[in-house]
Design an enzyme around this catalytic site. Sequence first.
Site: not given
Length: 352
Positions: A107, A161, A163, A172, A174, A234, A245
Amino acid sequence: MAGFTDLREKLKSMTPHRDKVFEYSDGEKRKYHDSDDDESEHEERRDAEASKVKSSIKQANIFTQEECARIEAKIDEVVAKGDKGLYREHTVDRAPLRNKYFFGEGYTYGSQLEKRGPGQERLYSEGEVDEIPDWVHELVIDRLVTNGVIPEGFVNSAVINDYQPGGCIVSHVDPIHIFERPIVSVSFFSDSALCFGCKFQFKPIRVSEPVLYLPVGRGSVTVLSGYAADDITHCIRPQDIKERRAVIILRKTRPDAPRLNTSSLSPSIHSSERRHILKAKRSHRKADPDAAHRPRILEMDKELQRRSLSSRKRRHGDSSSENSWRRADERELGSRYTDDHATTRRVKMRRH
Protein backbone atom coordinates in the site's frame (compact mmCIF):
# COMPACT_ATOMS: atom_id res chain seq x y z
CA MET A 1 -13.82 5.21 15.52
CA ALA A 2 -17.20 6.37 16.75
CA GLY A 3 -17.22 10.02 17.72
CA PHE A 4 -14.25 10.95 15.56
CA THR A 5 -14.56 12.48 12.11
CA ASP A 6 -10.82 12.53 11.49
CA LEU A 7 -8.29 9.82 12.36
CA ARG A 8 -5.88 12.54 13.49
CA GLU A 9 -8.36 13.61 16.17
CA LYS A 10 -8.45 10.05 17.44
CA LEU A 11 -4.65 9.87 17.51
CA LYS A 12 -4.46 13.12 19.46
CA SER A 13 -6.98 11.83 21.98
CA MET A 14 -4.94 8.65 22.47
CA THR A 15 -1.90 10.44 23.88
CA PRO A 16 -3.05 13.20 26.26
CA HIS A 17 -0.20 15.12 27.91
CA ARG A 18 2.34 12.58 26.71
CA ASP A 19 4.64 15.27 25.40
CA LYS A 20 5.36 16.29 28.98
CA VAL A 21 7.83 13.47 29.50
CA PHE A 22 10.89 13.05 27.27
CA GLU A 23 13.77 10.64 27.35
CA TYR A 24 16.88 12.13 25.79
CA SER A 25 19.63 10.14 24.12
CA ASP A 26 21.88 10.52 27.17
CA GLY A 27 19.26 8.66 29.23
CA GLU A 28 18.14 11.72 31.19
CA LYS A 29 14.40 12.02 31.74
CA ARG A 30 12.84 15.44 32.16
CA LYS A 31 9.31 15.81 33.42
CA TYR A 32 7.09 18.85 33.35
CA HIS A 33 4.10 18.91 35.65
CA ASP A 34 1.99 21.70 37.07
CA SER A 35 1.73 20.17 40.56
CA ASP A 36 2.12 17.00 42.60
CA ASP A 37 -1.59 16.29 42.16
CA ASP A 38 -1.24 16.61 38.39
CA GLU A 39 1.74 14.26 38.44
CA SER A 40 -0.14 11.68 40.47
CA GLU A 41 -3.15 11.89 38.21
CA HIS A 42 -0.89 11.64 35.17
CA GLU A 43 0.76 8.47 36.50
CA GLU A 44 -2.61 6.92 37.32
CA ARG A 45 -3.80 7.53 33.77
CA ARG A 46 -0.64 6.00 32.35
CA ASP A 47 -0.92 2.92 34.58
CA ALA A 48 -4.56 2.45 33.59
CA GLU A 49 -3.70 2.80 29.92
CA ALA A 50 -0.76 0.40 30.21
CA SER A 51 -3.13 -2.14 31.71
CA LYS A 52 -5.48 -1.77 28.74
CA VAL A 53 -2.59 -2.25 26.32
CA LYS A 54 -1.29 -5.35 28.11
CA SER A 55 -4.73 -6.94 28.16
CA SER A 56 -4.96 -6.77 24.35
CA ILE A 57 -1.51 -8.24 23.57
CA LYS A 58 -0.62 -11.90 23.32
CA GLN A 59 2.92 -13.24 23.03
CA ALA A 60 4.24 -16.74 22.45
CA ASN A 61 7.59 -18.43 21.84
CA ILE A 62 6.87 -20.84 19.01
CA PHE A 63 10.03 -20.90 16.89
CA THR A 64 13.15 -22.73 18.02
CA GLN A 65 16.63 -21.29 17.51
CA GLU A 66 17.18 -23.72 14.63
CA GLU A 67 13.92 -22.64 12.98
CA CYS A 68 14.89 -18.99 13.45
CA ALA A 69 18.23 -19.57 11.74
CA ARG A 70 16.49 -21.20 8.78
CA ILE A 71 14.00 -18.35 8.43
CA GLU A 72 16.77 -15.75 8.80
CA ALA A 73 18.65 -17.36 5.91
CA LYS A 74 15.51 -16.96 3.80
CA ILE A 75 15.25 -13.30 4.82
CA ASP A 76 18.84 -12.82 3.66
CA GLU A 77 17.83 -14.30 0.30
CA VAL A 78 14.99 -11.77 0.06
CA VAL A 79 17.41 -8.93 0.75
CA ALA A 80 19.87 -10.20 -1.86
CA LYS A 81 17.11 -10.57 -4.44
CA GLY A 82 15.89 -7.04 -3.71
CA ASP A 83 19.42 -5.65 -4.09
CA LYS A 84 19.59 -7.23 -7.54
CA GLY A 85 16.33 -5.56 -8.57
CA LEU A 86 14.54 -8.87 -9.13
CA TYR A 87 11.26 -7.88 -7.45
CA ARG A 88 8.35 -5.90 -8.83
CA GLU A 89 8.50 -2.14 -8.56
CA HIS A 90 6.49 -1.68 -5.36
CA THR A 91 7.66 -4.77 -3.49
CA VAL A 92 10.72 -3.01 -2.05
CA ASP A 93 10.52 0.22 -0.06
CA ARG A 94 13.87 1.55 1.17
CA ALA A 95 14.66 4.13 3.85
CA PRO A 96 17.80 4.86 5.90
CA LEU A 97 18.47 1.98 8.31
CA ARG A 98 15.17 0.26 7.40
CA ASN A 99 13.99 -1.65 4.32
CA LYS A 100 10.47 -2.98 3.74
CA TYR A 101 9.51 -5.87 1.49
CA PHE A 102 5.79 -6.11 0.65
CA PHE A 103 4.31 -9.44 -0.42
CA GLY A 104 0.72 -10.31 -1.31
CA GLU A 105 -0.55 -6.77 -0.80
CA GLY A 106 1.29 -3.46 -0.69
CA TYR A 107 0.00 0.00 0.00
CA THR A 108 0.92 3.57 -0.61
CA TYR A 109 0.51 6.48 1.78
CA GLY A 110 -1.07 9.93 1.93
CA SER A 111 1.85 12.03 0.68
CA GLN A 112 1.44 10.45 -2.77
CA LEU A 113 -2.26 11.28 -3.00
CA GLU A 114 -4.21 14.46 -3.65
CA LYS A 115 -5.74 14.20 -0.17
CA ARG A 116 -2.98 13.65 2.37
CA GLY A 117 -2.90 12.45 5.95
CA PRO A 118 -3.99 9.51 8.11
CA GLY A 119 -6.82 7.51 6.62
CA GLN A 120 -5.73 8.24 3.06
CA GLU A 121 -3.58 5.13 2.65
CA ARG A 122 -4.45 3.02 -0.38
CA LEU A 123 -3.65 -0.51 -1.48
CA TYR A 124 -1.78 -0.80 -4.75
CA SER A 125 -3.62 -2.38 -7.64
CA GLU A 126 -3.53 -6.17 -7.59
CA GLY A 127 -0.29 -7.55 -8.98
CA GLU A 128 1.81 -4.48 -8.12
CA VAL A 129 3.83 -6.43 -5.53
CA ASP A 130 5.16 -9.99 -5.53
CA GLU A 131 3.21 -12.91 -4.11
CA ILE A 132 3.92 -14.17 -0.61
CA PRO A 133 6.95 -16.51 -0.93
CA ASP A 134 6.30 -20.21 -0.39
CA TRP A 135 8.80 -20.28 2.49
CA VAL A 136 6.77 -17.70 4.43
CA HIS A 137 3.74 -19.99 4.18
CA GLU A 138 5.66 -23.17 5.00
CA LEU A 139 8.03 -21.92 7.72
CA VAL A 140 6.00 -19.15 9.37
CA ILE A 141 2.29 -18.99 8.57
CA ASP A 142 1.64 -22.77 8.76
CA ARG A 143 3.37 -22.92 12.17
CA LEU A 144 1.13 -20.12 13.47
CA VAL A 145 -1.98 -21.87 12.16
CA THR A 146 -0.90 -25.16 13.76
CA ASN A 147 -0.41 -23.42 17.11
CA GLY A 148 -3.81 -21.69 16.93
CA VAL A 149 -2.44 -18.16 16.65
CA ILE A 150 -4.36 -17.40 13.43
CA PRO A 151 -6.98 -19.30 11.43
CA GLU A 152 -6.05 -20.96 8.16
CA GLY A 153 -6.43 -18.62 5.18
CA PHE A 154 -6.26 -15.47 7.32
CA VAL A 155 -3.04 -13.97 5.95
CA ASN A 156 -2.96 -12.31 2.53
CA SER A 157 -0.33 -9.65 3.32
CA ALA A 158 3.22 -10.30 4.55
CA VAL A 159 5.73 -7.52 5.15
CA ILE A 160 9.36 -8.01 6.10
CA ASN A 161 10.90 -5.04 7.90
CA ASP A 162 14.70 -5.27 8.01
CA TYR A 163 16.30 -2.85 10.52
CA GLN A 164 19.95 -1.93 10.93
CA PRO A 165 21.35 -0.73 14.29
CA GLY A 166 19.78 2.61 15.21
CA GLY A 167 16.86 2.12 12.84
CA CYS A 168 13.34 2.93 13.94
CA ILE A 169 9.74 3.28 12.92
CA VAL A 170 7.83 6.21 14.36
CA SER A 171 4.58 6.00 16.32
CA HIS A 172 1.64 4.84 14.24
CA VAL A 173 -1.52 2.78 14.15
CA ASP A 174 -1.75 0.21 11.37
CA PRO A 175 -4.38 1.67 8.99
CA ILE A 176 -7.74 0.63 10.36
CA HIS A 177 -9.45 1.00 6.99
CA ILE A 178 -6.86 -1.24 5.31
CA PHE A 179 -6.21 -4.11 7.73
CA GLU A 180 -8.39 -6.38 9.80
CA ARG A 181 -7.31 -7.40 13.27
CA PRO A 182 -5.32 -9.05 14.79
CA ILE A 183 -1.89 -7.86 13.68
CA VAL A 184 0.70 -10.63 13.98
CA SER A 185 4.46 -10.14 13.98
CA VAL A 186 7.41 -12.50 14.40
CA SER A 187 10.89 -11.20 15.32
CA PHE A 188 14.24 -12.47 14.04
CA PHE A 189 18.02 -11.93 14.26
CA SER A 190 18.05 -10.22 17.67
CA ASP A 191 16.01 -9.15 20.70
CA SER A 192 14.34 -5.76 20.66
CA ALA A 193 11.26 -3.99 22.04
CA LEU A 194 7.94 -2.57 20.93
CA CYS A 195 6.87 0.65 22.66
CA PHE A 196 3.36 2.05 22.99
CA GLY A 197 2.19 5.64 23.36
CA CYS A 198 5.46 7.39 22.50
CA LYS A 199 5.90 10.69 20.71
CA PHE A 200 8.84 11.40 18.44
CA GLN A 201 10.56 14.74 17.98
CA PHE A 202 13.41 15.45 15.63
CA LYS A 203 16.49 17.65 15.26
CA PRO A 204 17.82 15.97 17.31
CA ILE A 205 15.69 12.85 17.46
CA ARG A 206 14.22 12.05 20.85
CA VAL A 207 11.37 9.87 22.01
CA SER A 208 9.02 10.35 24.94
CA GLU A 209 8.69 7.79 27.70
CA PRO A 210 6.44 4.92 26.59
CA VAL A 211 3.19 4.00 28.24
CA LEU A 212 4.27 0.38 27.85
CA TYR A 213 7.66 -1.13 26.98
CA LEU A 214 7.19 -4.60 25.53
CA PRO A 215 10.29 -6.80 25.08
CA VAL A 216 10.22 -8.90 21.90
CA GLY A 217 12.78 -11.68 21.71
CA ARG A 218 14.20 -13.46 18.71
CA GLY A 219 11.61 -15.98 17.51
CA SER A 220 8.80 -14.51 19.60
CA VAL A 221 5.30 -13.98 18.21
CA THR A 222 3.37 -10.83 19.14
CA VAL A 223 -0.36 -10.46 18.46
CA LEU A 224 -2.05 -7.06 18.70
CA SER A 225 -5.80 -6.61 18.84
CA GLY A 226 -8.35 -4.37 20.54
CA TYR A 227 -6.88 -1.41 22.43
CA ALA A 228 -3.25 -2.19 21.57
CA ALA A 229 -4.03 -2.30 17.85
CA ASP A 230 -6.57 0.50 17.49
CA ASP A 231 -6.48 2.95 20.39
CA ILE A 232 -2.81 3.65 21.04
CA THR A 233 0.21 4.10 18.80
CA HIS A 234 3.15 1.71 18.72
CA CYS A 235 6.71 2.28 17.55
CA ILE A 236 10.25 0.96 17.52
CA ARG A 237 12.74 3.36 19.07
CA PRO A 238 16.27 3.74 17.67
CA GLN A 239 17.84 2.93 21.03
CA ASP A 240 16.05 -0.45 21.03
CA ILE A 241 17.69 -1.63 17.79
CA LYS A 242 21.19 -2.47 18.95
CA GLU A 243 21.80 -5.18 16.36
CA ARG A 244 20.26 -6.06 13.03
CA ARG A 245 16.65 -7.04 13.54
CA ALA A 246 13.94 -8.24 11.15
CA VAL A 247 10.25 -8.68 11.73
CA ILE A 248 7.69 -10.45 9.56
CA ILE A 249 4.29 -8.78 9.86
CA LEU A 250 1.29 -10.89 8.87
CA ARG A 251 -2.08 -9.26 8.24
CA LYS A 252 -5.32 -9.57 6.34
CA THR A 253 -6.66 -6.72 4.22
CA ARG A 254 -10.28 -5.69 4.51
CA PRO A 255 -12.52 -6.67 1.58
CA ASP A 256 -13.55 -3.02 1.20
CA ALA A 257 -10.04 -1.57 1.62
CA PRO A 258 -9.61 1.27 -0.92
CA ARG A 259 -7.17 0.79 -3.76
CA LEU A 260 -5.06 3.33 -5.57
CA ASN A 261 -6.54 4.54 -8.82
CA THR A 262 -5.96 7.35 -11.29
CA SER A 263 -8.55 9.66 -9.72
CA SER A 264 -6.79 9.37 -6.32
CA LEU A 265 -3.63 10.94 -7.68
CA SER A 266 -2.98 14.66 -7.71
CA PRO A 267 -4.45 16.19 -10.90
CA SER A 268 -1.06 17.75 -11.60
CA ILE A 269 0.42 14.29 -12.12
CA HIS A 270 0.21 13.24 -15.76
CA SER A 271 -0.01 9.59 -16.71
CA SER A 272 3.53 9.66 -18.12
CA GLU A 273 4.81 10.76 -14.70
CA ARG A 274 2.76 8.40 -12.55
CA ARG A 275 5.17 5.49 -12.68
CA HIS A 276 8.04 7.73 -11.58
CA ILE A 277 6.05 9.39 -8.78
CA LEU A 278 4.94 6.09 -7.24
CA LYS A 279 8.29 4.37 -7.63
CA ALA A 280 9.46 2.63 -4.47
CA LYS A 281 11.93 4.70 -2.49
CA ARG A 282 15.59 3.81 -2.88
CA SER A 283 18.47 4.41 -0.55
CA HIS A 284 22.01 3.11 -0.86
CA ARG A 285 23.20 4.38 2.50
CA LYS A 286 25.10 1.91 4.66
CA ALA A 287 24.26 1.28 8.28
CA ASP A 288 26.40 2.99 10.91
CA PRO A 289 27.49 0.29 13.39
CA ASP A 290 27.66 2.87 16.20
CA ALA A 291 24.18 4.26 15.59
CA ALA A 292 22.51 2.23 18.32
CA HIS A 293 24.85 3.72 20.93
CA ARG A 294 24.11 7.30 19.93
CA PRO A 295 20.54 7.16 18.57
CA ARG A 296 20.12 10.93 18.29
CA ILE A 297 22.65 11.00 15.45
CA LEU A 298 20.58 9.35 12.77
CA GLU A 299 20.78 9.84 9.03
CA MET A 300 17.86 12.28 9.15
CA ASP A 301 19.81 14.57 11.49
CA LYS A 302 22.94 14.35 9.37
CA GLU A 303 20.95 15.31 6.31
CA LEU A 304 19.35 18.27 8.09
CA GLN A 305 22.86 19.48 8.95
CA ARG A 306 23.91 19.16 5.32
CA ARG A 307 20.83 21.06 4.18
CA SER A 308 21.49 23.82 6.71
CA LEU A 309 25.08 24.16 5.47
CA SER A 310 23.91 24.23 1.88
CA SER A 311 21.34 26.92 2.76
CA ARG A 312 24.08 29.12 4.23
CA LYS A 313 26.14 28.70 1.08
CA ARG A 314 23.21 29.76 -1.06
CA ARG A 315 22.78 32.93 0.97
CA HIS A 316 26.31 33.90 -0.04
CA GLY A 317 25.18 34.24 -3.62
CA ASP A 318 26.08 30.96 -5.23
CA SER A 319 23.25 30.44 -7.70
CA SER A 320 25.06 28.17 -10.16
CA SER A 321 23.30 25.38 -11.98
CA GLU A 322 25.20 22.89 -9.82
CA ASN A 323 23.64 24.35 -6.67
CA SER A 324 20.23 24.24 -8.31
CA TRP A 325 20.73 20.55 -8.89
CA ARG A 326 21.80 20.07 -5.29
CA ARG A 327 18.71 21.84 -3.98
CA ALA A 328 16.49 19.53 -6.01
CA ASP A 329 18.38 16.53 -4.76
CA GLU A 330 18.10 17.72 -1.15
CA ARG A 331 14.36 18.11 -1.46
CA GLU A 332 14.14 14.54 -2.75
CA LEU A 333 16.35 13.23 0.04
CA GLY A 334 14.43 15.17 2.67
CA SER A 335 11.25 13.38 1.72
CA ARG A 336 12.75 10.04 2.79
CA TYR A 337 13.52 10.70 6.39
CA THR A 338 10.10 10.48 8.04
CA ASP A 339 10.01 6.79 7.08
CA ASP A 340 6.60 6.57 5.52
CA HIS A 341 4.53 9.74 5.41
CA ALA A 342 5.51 13.39 5.66
CA THR A 343 8.57 15.58 6.18
CA THR A 344 7.12 17.68 8.97
CA ARG A 345 8.57 17.42 12.45
CA ARG A 346 5.13 16.64 13.87
CA VAL A 347 4.58 12.91 14.04
CA LYS A 348 1.64 11.52 12.15
CA MET A 349 0.20 8.05 12.14
CA ARG A 350 2.30 5.85 9.93
CA ARG A 351 2.15 2.39 8.49
CA HIS A 352 3.96 -0.53 10.02
